[in-house]
Design an enzyme around this catalytic site. Structure first.
Site, mmCIF file in Angstrom:
data_model
loop_
_atom_site.group_PDB
_atom_site.id
_atom_site.type_symbol
_atom_site.label_atom_id
_atom_site.label_comp_id
_atom_site.label_asym_id
_atom_site.label_seq_id
_atom_site.Cartn_x
_atom_site.Cartn_y
_atom_site.Cartn_z
ATOM 1 N N ARG A 1 12.197 -23.308 -11.024
ATOM 2 C CA ARG A 1 12.370 -22.721 -12.355
ATOM 3 C C ARG A 1 13.590 -21.813 -12.407
ATOM 4 O O ARG A 1 13.713 -20.852 -11.644
ATOM 5 C CB ARG A 1 11.132 -21.917 -12.765
ATOM 6 C CG ARG A 1 11.241 -21.334 -14.175
ATOM 7 C CD ARG A 1 9.955 -20.652 -14.598
ATOM 8 N NE ARG A 1 8.856 -21.587 -14.570
ATOM 9 C CZ ARG A 1 7.626 -21.295 -14.154
ATOM 10 N NH1 ARG A 1 7.348 -20.093 -13.747
ATOM 11 N NH2 ARG A 1 6.689 -22.213 -14.162
ATOM 12 N N CYS B 1 -0.141 -18.227 -19.768
ATOM 13 C CA CYS B 1 -0.256 -17.298 -18.641
ATOM 14 C C CYS B 1 -0.181 -15.852 -19.080
ATOM 15 O O CYS B 1 0.466 -15.527 -20.056
ATOM 16 C CB CYS B 1 0.812 -17.588 -17.625
ATOM 17 S SG CYS B 1 0.696 -19.256 -17.014
ATOM 18 N N CYS C 1 13.146 -3.667 -11.449
ATOM 19 C CA CYS C 1 12.151 -3.823 -12.512
ATOM 20 C C CYS C 1 12.100 -2.656 -13.496
ATOM 21 O O CYS C 1 11.867 -1.511 -13.103
ATOM 22 C CB CYS C 1 10.769 -4.007 -11.897
ATOM 23 S SG CYS C 1 9.497 -4.265 -13.153
ATOM 24 N N CYS D 1 9.803 -1.578 -7.365
ATOM 25 C CA CYS D 1 10.676 -2.741 -7.220
ATOM 26 C C CYS D 1 12.008 -2.414 -7.912
ATOM 27 O O CYS D 1 12.037 -2.130 -9.119
ATOM 28 C CB CYS D 1 10.026 -3.967 -7.847
ATOM 29 S SG CYS D 1 8.344 -4.261 -7.226
ATOM 30 N N CYS E 1 2.639 -19.978 -7.712
ATOM 31 C CA CYS E 1 3.977 -19.852 -8.278
ATOM 32 C C CYS E 1 4.641 -18.701 -7.538
ATOM 33 O O CYS E 1 4.161 -17.564 -7.610
ATOM 34 C CB CYS E 1 3.882 -19.565 -9.778
ATOM 35 S SG CYS E 1 5.459 -19.171 -10.563
ATOM 36 N N CYS F 1 -2.636 -19.250 -16.343
ATOM 37 C CA CYS F 1 -1.732 -18.743 -15.315
ATOM 38 C C CYS F 1 -1.717 -17.225 -15.440
ATOM 39 O O CYS F 1 -1.895 -16.700 -16.540
ATOM 40 C CB CYS F 1 -0.348 -19.332 -15.568
ATOM 41 S SG CYS F 1 0.968 -18.665 -14.547
ATOM 42 N N CYS G 1 4.091 0.843 -14.208
ATOM 43 C CA CYS G 1 3.678 0.365 -12.886
ATOM 44 C C CYS G 1 4.028 1.394 -11.809
ATOM 45 O O CYS G 1 5.138 1.938 -11.797
ATOM 46 C CB CYS G 1 4.360 -0.965 -12.588
ATOM 47 S SG CYS G 1 3.843 -1.660 -11.001
#
Ligand code: SF4
Length: 355
Positions: A281, A118, A81, A78, A209, A149, A74
């Site tokens: 969650r 998902c 991550c 972040c 979400c 999802c 990616c």
């Protein structure tokens, strides 16, 4: 990067304190949420559990299972991550999975009792041709009779609409933290970009979400700020994943101060009080908490967990441990199959907040 993790809040000894359960209200100010976070823990837990029981059946826990359809590489940064290409975490970039692979995984999930499936992809923002491919995945999964999802990164409005037209039911896109702390975590996209994507998703008629991460060096006021952002979304998300940072070697946040477990429980409780109808969650970091802290999180109103991934790791012993914990606590788990960046839990990179 500042690391001012202020954890426990000391409270004066108060005996015979009467607690009046708060009704959901809004808009929520950061000060009001901070006041909740600062309550004596037992008062806060009582209030959260009271709100929880007004809106959810007692003991009902959603078990969300994880799958990644496009891992690593990616271009975002972040700080938590392992999928960011610029961090040396050992995660290899992979291509988007083929339709037949995904269908096999979805069928296995359905056979195991899943009702929702998902797909997560480590993209900054999908290109329109990626949306076409994912739409094919969504259509195929939908054809199995499963809810769908996805978490794919930032979306433009026409892309959100295309996903909706393909049959997408839920989209995950996290805010991560408060706006005031956000640039200490991510610099390659703006907070407003995330809010814009959430608005596109909502406008397309897809359920949202959206949650964040605790333990990234943020101050308590930033935790309050995150909850305020989430609770003041109109409407607030249907699903709110709260992650405890898993410090992955090679990521900029690998040396963050661990969050005090009770402070994490406080965030769960305040999420429940401010967003009473959301699935709260308990997401990444659960394995480090131990059973007692997890039990407190359920008391605080968590009613969904990420569950060991039988789809990717056959015979994952964590699944048995989870089942045993739920049995010990007298909770009733039911399965959905979902994916956020947490999908990589199965690959030992359990940080959750992609996109
Ligand atoms: S959290 Fe998502 S957007 Fe951020 S680096 Fe990881 S995969 Fe990329």
């Amino acid at each position: 990067m500042p690391s001012t993790a202020n954890t426990s809040t000391s409270q004066p000894l108060q005996l015979h304190r009467r607690v009046v359960p708060a009704a959901a209200q809004g808009p929520w100010t950061v000060d009001a949420i901070q006041a909740l976070l600062d309550k004596p823990l037992m008062d806060l837990l009582f209030e959260a559990q009271t709100v929880h029981r007004q809106h959810w059946p007692a003991g009902d826990i959603e078990l969300a299972t994880l799958l990644s359809v496009k891992t690593g590489g990616c271009p975002e940064n972040c700080g938590y991550c392992p999928q960011a290409a610029e961090f040396d975490t050992g995660v290899k970039a992979e291509k988007l999975m083929e339709v037949d692979e995904v269908v096999r995984a979805a069928q296995a999930a359905k056979d195991a009792g899943a009702t929702r499936f998902c797909m997560g992809a480590a993209w900054r923002a999908p290109k329109d041709r990626d949306i076409e491919k994912v739409s094919a995945l969504i259509g195929a999964v939908k054809g199995l009779g499963l809810q769908t999802c996805a978490t794919l990164g930032m979306l433009e409005s026409h892309q959100a609409q295309a996903l909706k037209d393909a049959g997408l039911d839920y989209y995950n896109h996290n805010l991560d933290t408060a706006p005031e702390y956000y640039t200490d975590v991510v610099s390659t996209r703006a907070y407003q970009d995330r809010l814009d994507t959430l608005q596109h998703v909502r406008s397309a008629g897809i359920s949202v979400c959206c949650g964040g991460i605790v333990g990234m060096g943020e101050a308590p006021v930033h935790r309050a700020g995150l909850i305020a952002q989430l609770a003041n979304l109109q409407p607030y998300p249907e699903s709110v994943p709260i992650n405890s940072l898993v410090r992955v070697p090679g990521t900029p946040l690998a040396d963050s101060e661990p969050v005090d477990p009770f402070d994490f429980v406080r965030v769960i409780a305040v999420a429940r009080i401010t967003m009473p109808k959301a699935r709260v969650r308990l997401s990444a970091g659960r394995q480090q908490m131990g059973e007692a802290v997890q039990a407190l999180c359920f008391m605080a109103g968590a009613n969904s967990i990420f569950y060991g991934d039988k789809l990717l790791v056959t015979g994952n012993p964590d699944v048995d441990a989870d089942v045993q914990l739920l049995v010990k606590l007298g909770l009733n788990g039911h399965r959905t199959t979902t994916t956020e960046t947490d999908d990589l839990q199965a690959h030992a990179q359990p940080q959750g907040a992609c996109a």
